[in-house]
Design a protein around this motif. Structure first.
Motif, PDB file in Angstrom:
ATOM      1  N   MET A   1     -43.120  13.952  34.547  1.00 53.91           N
ATOM      2  CA  MET A   1     -43.583  13.369  33.294  1.00 53.91           C
ATOM      3  C   MET A   1     -42.672  12.229  32.854  1.00 53.91           C
ATOM      4  O   MET A   1     -43.130  11.242  32.334  1.00 53.91           O
ATOM      5  N   GLU A   2     -41.361  12.393  33.090  1.00 54.74           N
ATOM      6  CA  GLU A   2     -40.411  11.363  32.665  1.00 54.74           C
ATOM      7  C   GLU A   2     -40.621  10.063  33.426  1.00 54.74           C
ATOM      8  O   GLU A   2     -40.523   8.978  32.849  1.00 54.74           O
ATOM      9  N   SER A   3     -40.930  10.131  34.730  1.00 55.80           N
ATOM     10  CA  SER A   3     -41.136   8.900  35.500  1.00 55.80           C
ATOM     11  C   SER A   3     -42.379   8.160  35.012  1.00 55.80           C
ATOM     12  O   SER A   3     -42.423   6.937  35.047  1.00 55.80           O
ATOM     13  N   PHE A   4     -43.387   8.881  34.554  1.00 50.89           N
ATOM     14  CA  PHE A   4     -44.580   8.240  34.003  1.00 50.89           C
ATOM     15  C   PHE A   4     -44.217   7.449  32.760  1.00 50.89           C
ATOM     16  O   PHE A   4     -44.616   6.314  32.592  1.00 50.89           O
ATOM     17  N   SER A   5     -43.396   8.038  31.899  1.00 50.32           N
ATOM     18  CA  SER A   5     -42.954   7.342  30.690  1.00 50.32           C
ATOM     19  C   SER A   5     -42.161   6.100  31.052  1.00 50.32           C
ATOM     20  O   SER A   5     -42.348   5.047  30.474  1.00 50.32           O
TER      21      SER A   5
ATOM     22  N   SER B   1     -42.344   4.419  33.864  1.00 54.51           N
ATOM     23  CA  SER B   1     -43.279   3.469  34.469  1.00 54.51           C
ATOM     24  C   SER B   1     -44.095   2.763  33.390  1.00 54.51           C
ATOM     25  O   SER B   1     -44.318   1.551  33.460  1.00 54.51           O
ATOM     26  N   MET B   2     -44.535   3.525  32.397  1.00 50.46           N
ATOM     27  CA  MET B   2     -45.302   2.919  31.308  1.00 50.46           C
ATOM     28  C   MET B   2     -44.439   1.950  30.506  1.00 50.46           C
ATOM     29  O   MET B   2     -44.906   0.890  30.088  1.00 50.46           O
ATOM     30  N   ASP B   3     -43.175   2.309  30.295  1.00 49.87           N
ATOM     31  CA  ASP B   3     -42.266   1.391  29.609  1.00 49.87           C
ATOM     32  C   ASP B   3     -42.138   0.096  30.383  1.00 49.87           C
ATOM     33  O   ASP B   3     -42.132  -0.994  29.802  1.00 49.87           O
TER      34      ASP B   3
ATOM     35  N   VAL C   1     -44.358  -1.199  32.508  1.00 49.92           N
ATOM     36  CA  VAL C   1     -45.632  -1.920  32.397  1.00 49.92           C
ATOM     37  C   VAL C   1     -45.718  -2.628  31.048  1.00 49.92           C
ATOM     38  O   VAL C   1     -46.119  -3.797  30.970  1.00 49.92           O
ATOM     39  N   GLN C   2     -45.321  -1.944  29.980  1.00 52.56           N
ATOM     40  CA  GLN C   2     -45.350  -2.566  28.657  1.00 52.56           C
ATOM     41  C   GLN C   2     -44.378  -3.739  28.569  1.00 52.56           C
ATOM     42  O   GLN C   2     -44.695  -4.771  27.992  1.00 52.56           O
ATOM     43  N   PHE C   3     -43.210  -3.590  29.168  1.00 54.31           N
ATOM     44  CA  PHE C   3     -42.227  -4.669  29.182  1.00 54.31           C
ATOM     45  C   PHE C   3     -42.770  -5.886  29.930  1.00 54.31           C
ATOM     46  O   PHE C   3     -42.658  -7.023  29.458  1.00 54.31           O
ATOM     47  N   ILE C   4     -43.382  -5.653  31.079  1.00 54.51           N
ATOM     48  CA  ILE C   4     -43.956  -6.754  31.862  1.00 54.51           C
ATOM     49  C   ILE C   4     -45.077  -7.427  31.078  1.00 54.51           C
ATOM     50  O   ILE C   4     -45.198  -8.651  31.082  1.00 54.51           O
ATOM     51  N   GLY C   5     -45.887  -6.643  30.382  1.00 51.40           N
ATOM     52  CA  GLY C   5     -46.950  -7.220  29.553  1.00 51.40           C
ATOM     53  C   GLY C   5     -46.395  -8.080  28.438  1.00 51.40           C
ATOM     54  O   GLY C   5     -46.898  -9.176  28.172  1.00 51.40           O
ATOM     55  N   LYS C   6     -45.337  -7.613  27.792  1.00 49.86           N
ATOM     56  CA  LYS C   6     -44.707  -8.394  26.717  1.00 49.86           C
ATOM     57  C   LYS C   6     -44.109  -9.680  27.262  1.00 49.86           C
ATOM     58  O   LYS C   6     -44.183 -10.733  26.624  1.00 49.86           O
ATOM     59  N   LEU C   7     -43.517  -9.599  28.446  1.00 51.99           N
ATOM     60  CA  LEU C   7     -42.953 -10.796  29.078  1.00 51.99           C
ATOM     61  C   LEU C   7     -44.049 -11.819  29.369  1.00 51.99           C
ATOM     62  O   LEU C   7     -43.874 -13.017  29.128  1.00 51.99           O
ATOM     63  N   GLY C   8     -45.183 -11.336  29.841  1.00 48.60           N
ATOM     64  CA  GLY C   8     -46.324 -12.224  30.080  1.00 48.60           C
ATOM     65  C   GLY C   8     -46.802 -12.877  28.792  1.00 48.60           C
ATOM     66  O   GLY C   8     -47.109 -14.076  28.774  1.00 48.60           O
ATOM     67  N   ASP C   9     -46.847 -12.111  27.719  1.00 48.54           N
ATOM     68  CA  ASP C   9     -47.255 -12.663  26.423  1.00 48.54           C
ATOM     69  C   ASP C   9     -46.272 -13.734  25.954  1.00 48.54           C
ATOM     70  O   ASP C   9     -46.674 -14.771  25.425  1.00 48.54           O
ATOM     71  N   LEU C  10     -44.981 -13.486  26.146  1.00 45.76           N
ATOM     72  CA  LEU C  10     -43.970 -14.471  25.758  1.00 45.76           C
ATOM     73  C   LEU C  10     -44.109 -15.762  26.560  1.00 45.76           C
ATOM     74  O   LEU C  10     -43.954 -16.861  26.018  1.00 45.76           O
ATOM     75  N   LYS C  11     -44.413 -15.636  27.848  1.00 47.81           N
ATOM     76  CA  LYS C  11     -44.598 -16.828  28.675  1.00 47.81           C
ATOM     77  C   LYS C  11     -45.790 -17.649  28.175  1.00 47.81           C
ATOM     78  O   LYS C  11     -45.713 -18.875  28.101  1.00 47.81           O
TER      79      LYS C  11
END
Length: 68
Positions: free
Chosen positions: A1-5, A7-9, A11-21
């Motif tokens: 369960m911890e690795s899913f969290s 991994s989701m963190d 994915v969210q970080f990569i999404g935020k980075l894309g938004d910033l770009k």
């Protein structure tokens, strides 16, 4: 369960980075358009802008401590 969290963190970080770009691209686009309009209207020349950029760059890259 911890690795899913984790991994989701990631994915969210990569999404935020894309938004910033995307946001950075749009801000640079607006800035470039404004500069071109101001030059076209004769408020300042490209040479004046380049001189000001060089001056600000010199101030920002210089030592923060004055040399005596």
């Amino acid at each position: 369960m911890e690795s899913f969290s984790t991994s989701m963190d990631l994915v969210q970080f990569i999404g935020k980075l894309g938004d910033l770009k995307d946001e950075h691209y749009h801000l640079i686009l607006v800035q470039s358009a404004l500069i071109e309009l101001l030059i076209a209207k004769g408020l300042f020349s490209r040479q004046e802008l380049e001189h000001q950029i060089a001056e600000l760059d010199r101030l920002m890259t210089g030592s923060p401590y004055p040399m005596a």
